[in-house]
Design a protein around this motif. Sequence first.
Motif, PDB file in Angstrom:
ATOM      1  N   PRO A 228       0.822  -1.199   0.000  1.00 56.24           N
ATOM      2  CA  PRO A 228       0.000   0.000   0.000  1.00 56.24           C
ATOM      3  C   PRO A 228       0.860   1.254   0.000  1.00 56.24           C
ATOM      4  O   PRO A 228       1.912   1.291   0.640  1.00 56.24           O
ATOM      5  CB  PRO A 228      -0.800  -0.096   1.292  1.00 56.24           C
ATOM      6  CG  PRO A 228      -0.208  -1.185   2.071  1.00 56.24           C
ATOM      7  CD  PRO A 228       0.732  -1.961   1.231  1.00 56.24           C
ATOM      8  N   VAL A 229       0.433   2.238  -0.761  1.00 57.63           N
ATOM      9  CA  VAL A 229       1.121   3.519  -0.781  1.00 57.63           C
ATOM     10  C   VAL A 229       0.593   4.323   0.383  1.00 57.63           C
ATOM     11  O   VAL A 229      -0.502   4.864   0.344  1.00 57.63           O
ATOM     12  CB  VAL A 229       0.871   4.262  -2.108  1.00 57.63           C
ATOM     13  CG1 VAL A 229       1.669   5.550  -2.137  1.00 57.63           C
ATOM     14  CG2 VAL A 229       1.260   3.383  -3.266  1.00 57.63           C
ATOM     15  N   LEU A 230       1.369   4.367   1.454  1.00 59.59           N
ATOM     16  CA  LEU A 230       0.883   5.036   2.653  1.00 59.59           C
ATOM     17  C   LEU A 230       1.183   6.521   2.634  1.00 59.59           C
ATOM     18  O   LEU A 230       0.644   7.272   3.426  1.00 59.59           O
ATOM     19  CB  LEU A 230       1.531   4.413   3.884  1.00 59.59           C
ATOM     20  CG  LEU A 230       1.009   3.012   4.192  1.00 59.59           C
ATOM     21  CD1 LEU A 230       1.813   2.390   5.302  1.00 59.59           C
ATOM     22  CD2 LEU A 230      -0.454   3.072   4.579  1.00 59.59           C
ATOM     23  N   ALA A 231       2.052   6.920   1.697  1.00 51.85           N
ATOM     24  CA  ALA A 231       2.493   8.310   1.689  1.00 51.85           C
ATOM     25  C   ALA A 231       1.328   9.279   1.773  1.00 51.85           C
ATOM     26  O   ALA A 231       1.279  10.131   2.653  1.00 51.85           O
ATOM     27  CB  ALA A 231       3.305   8.577   0.431  1.00 51.85           C
TER      28      ALA A 231
ATOM     29  N   THR B 219      -0.757   9.007   5.182  1.00 50.87           N
ATOM     30  CA  THR B 219      -0.152   9.328   6.466  1.00 50.87           C
ATOM     31  C   THR B 219       0.491  10.699   6.505  1.00 50.87           C
ATOM     32  O   THR B 219       0.677  11.256   7.572  1.00 50.87           O
ATOM     33  CB  THR B 219       0.938   8.301   6.814  1.00 50.87           C
ATOM     34  OG1 THR B 219       1.864   8.286   5.748  1.00 50.87           O
ATOM     35  CG2 THR B 219       0.355   6.937   7.022  1.00 50.87           C
ATOM     36  N   GLN B 220       0.808  11.234   5.320  1.00 47.85           N
ATOM     37  CA  GLN B 220       1.550  12.482   5.308  1.00 47.85           C
ATOM     38  C   GLN B 220       0.824  13.592   6.061  1.00 47.85           C
ATOM     39  O   GLN B 220       1.423  14.352   6.785  1.00 47.85           O
ATOM     40  CB  GLN B 220       1.801  12.937   3.864  1.00 47.85           C
ATOM     41  CG  GLN B 220       3.154  13.584   3.710  1.00 47.85           C
ATOM     42  CD  GLN B 220       4.116  12.641   3.048  1.00 47.85           C
ATOM     43  OE1 GLN B 220       4.006  12.392   1.874  1.00 47.85           O
ATOM     44  NE2 GLN B 220       5.048  12.097   3.793  1.00 47.85           N
TER      45      GLN B 220
ATOM     46  N   ALA C 214       1.163  13.313   9.818  1.00 48.37           N
ATOM     47  CA  ALA C 214       2.498  13.361  10.407  1.00 48.37           C
ATOM     48  C   ALA C 214       2.863  14.691  11.071  1.00 48.37           C
ATOM     49  O   ALA C 214       3.269  14.681  12.231  1.00 48.37           O
ATOM     50  CB  ALA C 214       3.531  13.005   9.346  1.00 48.37           C
TER      51      ALA C 214
ATOM     52  N   ARG D  70       2.502   2.376  24.554  1.00 46.26           N
ATOM     53  CA  ARG D  70       3.682   1.885  23.840  1.00 46.26           C
ATOM     54  C   ARG D  70       3.436   0.464  23.372  1.00 46.26           C
ATOM     55  O   ARG D  70       2.541  -0.234  23.863  1.00 46.26           O
ATOM     56  CB  ARG D  70       4.902   1.893  24.775  1.00 46.26           C
ATOM     57  CG  ARG D  70       5.284   3.265  25.258  1.00 46.26           C
ATOM     58  CD  ARG D  70       6.536   3.292  26.136  1.00 46.26           C
ATOM     59  NE  ARG D  70       6.612   2.338  27.227  1.00 46.26           N
ATOM     60  CZ  ARG D  70       6.020   2.480  28.417  1.00 46.26           C
ATOM     61  NH1 ARG D  70       5.239   3.551  28.630  1.00 46.26           N
ATOM     62  NH2 ARG D  70       6.187   1.587  29.348  1.00 46.26           N
TER      63      ARG D  70
ATOM     64  N   THR E  99      10.914  -1.033  22.494  1.00 44.67           N
ATOM     65  CA  THR E  99       9.639  -0.370  22.766  1.00 44.67           C
ATOM     66  C   THR E  99       9.420   0.768  21.775  1.00 44.67           C
ATOM     67  O   THR E  99      10.355   1.511  21.455  1.00 44.67           O
ATOM     68  CB  THR E  99       9.644   0.192  24.192  1.00 44.67           C
ATOM     69  OG1 THR E  99      10.074  -0.839  25.070  1.00 44.67           O
ATOM     70  CG2 THR E  99       8.263   0.639  24.600  1.00 44.67           C
ATOM     71  N   TYR E 100       8.190   0.866  21.259  1.00 45.58           N
ATOM     72  CA  TYR E 100       7.850   1.911  20.293  1.00 45.58           C
ATOM     73  C   TYR E 100       6.664   2.709  20.820  1.00 45.58           C
ATOM     74  O   TYR E 100       5.692   2.118  21.293  1.00 45.58           O
ATOM     75  CB  TYR E 100       7.478   1.301  18.939  1.00 45.58           C
ATOM     76  CG  TYR E 100       8.618   0.530  18.315  1.00 45.58           C
ATOM     77  CD1 TYR E 100       9.481   1.152  17.418  1.00 45.58           C
ATOM     78  CD2 TYR E 100       8.826  -0.807  18.630  1.00 45.58           C
ATOM     79  CE1 TYR E 100      10.531   0.452  16.847  1.00 45.58           C
ATOM     80  CE2 TYR E 100       9.872  -1.512  18.067  1.00 45.58           C
ATOM     81  CZ  TYR E 100      10.731  -0.879  17.167  1.00 45.58           C
ATOM     82  OH  TYR E 100      11.759  -1.561  16.617  1.00 45.58           O
ATOM     83  N   PRO E 101       6.731   4.032  20.766  1.00 48.81           N
ATOM     84  CA  PRO E 101       5.603   4.836  21.249  1.00 48.81           C
ATOM     85  C   PRO E 101       4.424   4.737  20.291  1.00 48.81           C
ATOM     86  O   PRO E 101       4.601   4.705  19.071  1.00 48.81           O
ATOM     87  CB  PRO E 101       6.174   6.250  21.268  1.00 48.81           C
ATOM     88  CG  PRO E 101       7.264   6.241  20.256  1.00 48.81           C
ATOM     89  CD  PRO E 101       7.812   4.848  20.218  1.00 48.81           C
TER      90      PRO E 101
ATOM     91  N   GLU F 102      -0.083   7.077  14.627  1.00 52.13           N
ATOM     92  CA  GLU F 102      -0.029   5.888  13.793  1.00 52.13           C
ATOM     93  C   GLU F 102       1.338   5.239  13.871  1.00 52.13           C
ATOM     94  O   GLU F 102       2.359   5.913  13.952  1.00 52.13           O
ATOM     95  CB  GLU F 102      -0.312   6.245  12.328  1.00 52.13           C
ATOM     96  CG  GLU F 102      -0.435   5.017  11.467  1.00 52.13           C
ATOM     97  CD  GLU F 102      -0.611   5.378  10.013  1.00 52.13           C
ATOM     98  OE1 GLU F 102       0.338   5.864   9.401  1.00 52.13           O
ATOM     99  OE2 GLU F 102      -1.718   5.143   9.496  1.00 52.13           O
TER     100      GLU F 102
ATOM    101  N   GLY G 156       9.248  -3.697   5.374  1.00 49.56           N
ATOM    102  CA  GLY G 156       9.771  -2.609   4.551  1.00 49.56           C
ATOM    103  C   GLY G 156      10.496  -1.573   5.390  1.00 49.56           C
ATOM    104  O   GLY G 156      10.139  -1.307   6.545  1.00 49.56           O
TER     105      GLY G 156
ATOM    106  N   GLY H   4      10.498   1.536   5.374  1.00 45.21           N
ATOM    107  CA  GLY H   4       9.819   2.761   5.754  1.00 45.21           C
ATOM    108  C   GLY H   4       8.896   2.622   6.941  1.00 45.21           C
ATOM    109  O   GLY H   4       8.301   3.599   7.393  1.00 45.21           O
TER     110      GLY H   4
ATOM    111  N   GLY I 228       7.266   2.068  10.756  1.00 43.56           N
ATOM    112  CA  GLY I 228       7.617   2.536  12.085  1.00 43.56           C
ATOM    113  C   GLY I 228       8.336   1.453  12.864  1.00 43.56           C
ATOM    114  O   GLY I 228       9.306   1.716  13.574  1.00 43.56           O
TER     115      GLY I 228
END
Lengths: 158, 440
Positions: A42-45, A48-49, A52, A65, A78-80, A84, A90, A92, A94
């Motif tokens: 999927p083209v998330l650009a 999500t842009q 952001a 988290r 750990t990721y906050p 999103e 991939g 790119g 998170g």
Amino acid sequence: MRLLGEALSQTALDVLKYAFLALLFLFLARVMRVVILELRTPVLAGATQGAAPATAGRSAKPGARLRIVEPAARKGETYPLNEELTVGRGGGCGVVIPDDQFVSTVHARLFRRGSDLFVEDLGSRNGTFVNGQQIQAATRLKRGDRVQFGETVGEVLR
Amino acid sequence: MTTTTAHRNTELRLGLLSVGITAFGYVLVQLPDKSDIPADLWFFVSIFVGIYVVAHMAVRQFAPYADPSLLPLAAFLNGIGFVTISRLDPDLARTQVGWMAAGVGAFVATLVAVRRVRTLERFRYSFLLLGLLALLMPLIPGIGKTINGARLWVGIGPINFQPGEAAKVLLVIFFAAYLVDKRELLATGTRRLGRLVLPDPKYLGPLLLCWAVSILVMVQQKDLGSSLLFFAVFGAMLYAATERAAYLIAAFVLFVGGAGIAYNLFDHVRDRVSTWIDPWVVAQGKGFQVVQSWFAFGTGGASGTGFGRGNPQLIPNAPTDFVFSAIGEELGLFGTVAILAAILLFVGSGFRIALQADRPFPKLFAAGLTTIIGVQTFVIIGGVTRVIPLTGITLPFISYGGSSLVANFVILGLLLRISDENAQVRGASRGRRASPGMIA
């Protein structure tokens, strides 16, 4: 004999001709497969842009988290969880999981609606699981839920 | 990064397959005559492989995130074209290898020189000037040359080339950059003319001027195919930039008007139309090539005669304008469908790259470049199959022709550059968001 040899070689040339044509379409089928795989990513650009910059300015609710519990090699990372968080193989994403072959390029996303946290599968090949149940649509997450992508499992903390 | 190497490895696998197909075809061409594998095969295969290995390594080095399907498709088309040309005229085939090397050289140079598409946007007026200069070059006495009734050649020393091929790319750069700036002004009308609301002529002016100059020059040089191509590409870009269908209608009306004027003014245009409507009355004269083209397709049938077993050399201009008919005779409907499918996949990938671009200039630029390839294919295949009047133009990557091959390789390089940038922009924008708050 000569005539027979001639006929044989004509047949052989015909066989080679069809083999060549078949090869042309084999190549095209291969390219098709690559193109379809590209399209499935999927083209998330675009999606999500917009979100952001907003998150960057506003301080996200502290606490939420995602902590990796499996595999052992990455345990404790750990990721906050802000607006999103994408998960996938991939570069790119998170959360990048390059070494899990059961994870798709862009596998799933965790996102926030108001004060609720959701996880949504992004058309991954092997699905996304919450507490062992495969999810069919965006699913709300509570504290302590275990989210599984391929062989990687994360736990929701807040 | 794993996706990078995965993309490049896919490209390598597909590329090897298309090179293999070319080598196989080359063997097949020689079989019926000599019935043994030609001695110079491995020399040729090594050059062809070498050329594409260089191209592939350049992509790995300079555009690692780029789309993996475009280069193998180009190699596929180029390879089948090469086999067909070598079957028609071995001497031309040798020259074509030289042009392939030049094309890949230009391809690598494009990837190295254009590190950011944005750089091109900044020099838009320089490119406009260069493009118009390239269009006018054949008219300069001394270096301009007339070959086959069309004055579009420039000869410097022993090398003849068509600067118009370069002009296509240069003018598309200008158009994309100009339209990005002015598209809002062009999309909303300010002047009222009866029931029509027109945009300010101030903004429309440069476009119409550029358009008119390119068309006039083309007509002057008797190159109808290219003027049709310019019309279609610029019309499509105006539409893509403004999302106004009115521009498509306007381009069509302008085209019909221009075609009508050309029909009345020029004999060669009238000839083309009359041989399109009925080539059989002039089957031994002006309609000869179209009629021979039809015979070739008819002889080929569904699966063709097989490489080296037909007589496609009977079609005039078979290596250049009529290469599709030559393929139709020896590979039949299946072979021509494969060619069309490959070009369709190429064009599809080009438009996908345009859609994925998140800034307007690369988006329009990719759409314009892809339209060149698509329209060119339609014009020449439509011409040789008598769907539209015949206008001489090359079939991308397949026809013999140095300037056009080099231009197509530059287009390929630019598309890969845009695609690579798209992937990097996407990766970076997500990476930026994830990193500041990351508690590792």
